[in-house]
Design a protein around this motif. Structure first.
Motif, mmCIF file in Angstrom:
data_model
loop_
_atom_site.group_PDB
_atom_site.id
_atom_site.type_symbol
_atom_site.label_atom_id
_atom_site.label_comp_id
_atom_site.label_asym_id
_atom_site.label_seq_id
_atom_site.Cartn_x
_atom_site.Cartn_y
_atom_site.Cartn_z
ATOM 1 N N ILE A 31 0.737 -1.162 0.016
ATOM 2 C CA ILE A 31 -0.083 -0.064 0.040
ATOM 3 C C ILE A 31 0.910 1.153 -0.149
ATOM 4 O O ILE A 31 0.463 2.311 -0.762
ATOM 5 N N LYS A 32 1.964 1.248 0.905
ATOM 6 C CA LYS A 32 3.037 2.487 0.845
ATOM 7 C C LYS A 32 3.482 2.707 -0.608
ATOM 8 O O LYS A 32 3.679 3.728 -0.880
ATOM 9 N N LYS A 33 3.824 1.368 -1.243
ATOM 10 C CA LYS A 33 4.661 1.687 -2.557
ATOM 11 C C LYS A 33 3.307 2.314 -3.496
ATOM 12 O O LYS A 33 3.979 3.231 -4.190
ATOM 13 N N GLN A 34 2.392 1.676 -3.577
ATOM 14 C CA GLN A 34 1.310 2.052 -4.447
ATOM 15 C C GLN A 34 0.954 3.721 -4.301
ATOM 16 O O GLN A 34 0.740 4.470 -5.042
ATOM 17 N N TYR A 35 0.681 3.901 -2.957
ATOM 18 C CA TYR A 35 0.532 5.359 -2.519
ATOM 19 C C TYR A 35 1.632 6.349 -2.939
ATOM 20 O O TYR A 35 1.644 7.602 -3.567
ATOM 21 N N ALA A 36 2.969 5.938 -2.789
ATOM 22 C CA ALA A 36 4.184 6.712 -3.199
ATOM 23 C C ALA A 36 3.844 6.926 -4.708
ATOM 24 O O ALA A 36 4.025 8.329 -5.317
ATOM 25 N N VAL A 37 3.583 5.813 -5.514
ATOM 26 C CA VAL A 37 3.282 6.101 -7.023
ATOM 27 C C VAL A 37 2.268 6.920 -7.156
ATOM 28 O O VAL A 37 2.365 8.099 -8.112
ATOM 29 N N PHE A 38 1.330 7.058 -6.628
ATOM 30 C CA PHE A 38 -0.082 7.785 -6.753
ATOM 31 C C PHE A 38 0.354 9.210 -6.405
ATOM 32 O O PHE A 38 -0.125 10.325 -6.985
ATOM 33 N N ASP A 39 1.187 9.566 -5.198
ATOM 34 C CA ASP A 39 1.475 10.699 -4.976
ATOM 35 C C ASP A 39 2.377 11.384 -6.185
ATOM 36 O O ASP A 39 2.011 12.766 -6.270
ATOM 37 N N GLU A 40 3.148 10.739 -6.636
ATOM 38 C CA GLU A 40 4.009 11.216 -7.622
ATOM 39 C C GLU A 40 3.296 11.589 -8.768
ATOM 40 O O GLU A 40 3.600 12.587 -9.584
ATOM 41 N N LYS A 41 2.411 10.650 -9.325
ATOM 42 C CA LYS A 41 1.793 10.901 -10.420
ATOM 43 C C LYS A 41 0.578 11.730 -10.511
ATOM 44 O O LYS A 41 0.364 12.432 -11.311
ATOM 45 N N VAL A 42 -0.239 11.803 -9.421
ATOM 46 C CA VAL A 42 -1.563 12.512 -9.240
ATOM 47 C C VAL A 42 -1.523 13.583 -8.111
ATOM 48 O O VAL A 42 -1.466 14.688 -8.715
#
Length: 54
Positions: A31-42
């Motif tokens: 979840i933390k990995k996915q949130y980091a990607v979401f934070d970076e892209k969105v």
């Protein structure tokens, strides 16, 4: 149905505590990995306006 869950979930956790903890730890890492990607892209691309002062 809620009453049944209240009684069975703690029993299930006590029986399979190590497996549940292991799974939840792996899930939190993912979840933390996915949130980091979401934070970076969105989220990082959303402009932040000036804050209002009262």
């Amino acid at each position: 149905m809620g009453f049944v869950l209240v009684l069975t979930v703690p029993l299930f956790y006590e029986s399979y505590e190590e497996q549940v903890d292991s799974f939840s730890e792996k899930a939190m890492i993912e979840i933390k990995k996915q949130y980091a990607v979401f934070d970076e892209k969105v989220l990082s691309k959303i402009p932040i306006g000036p804050l209002k002062k009262d």
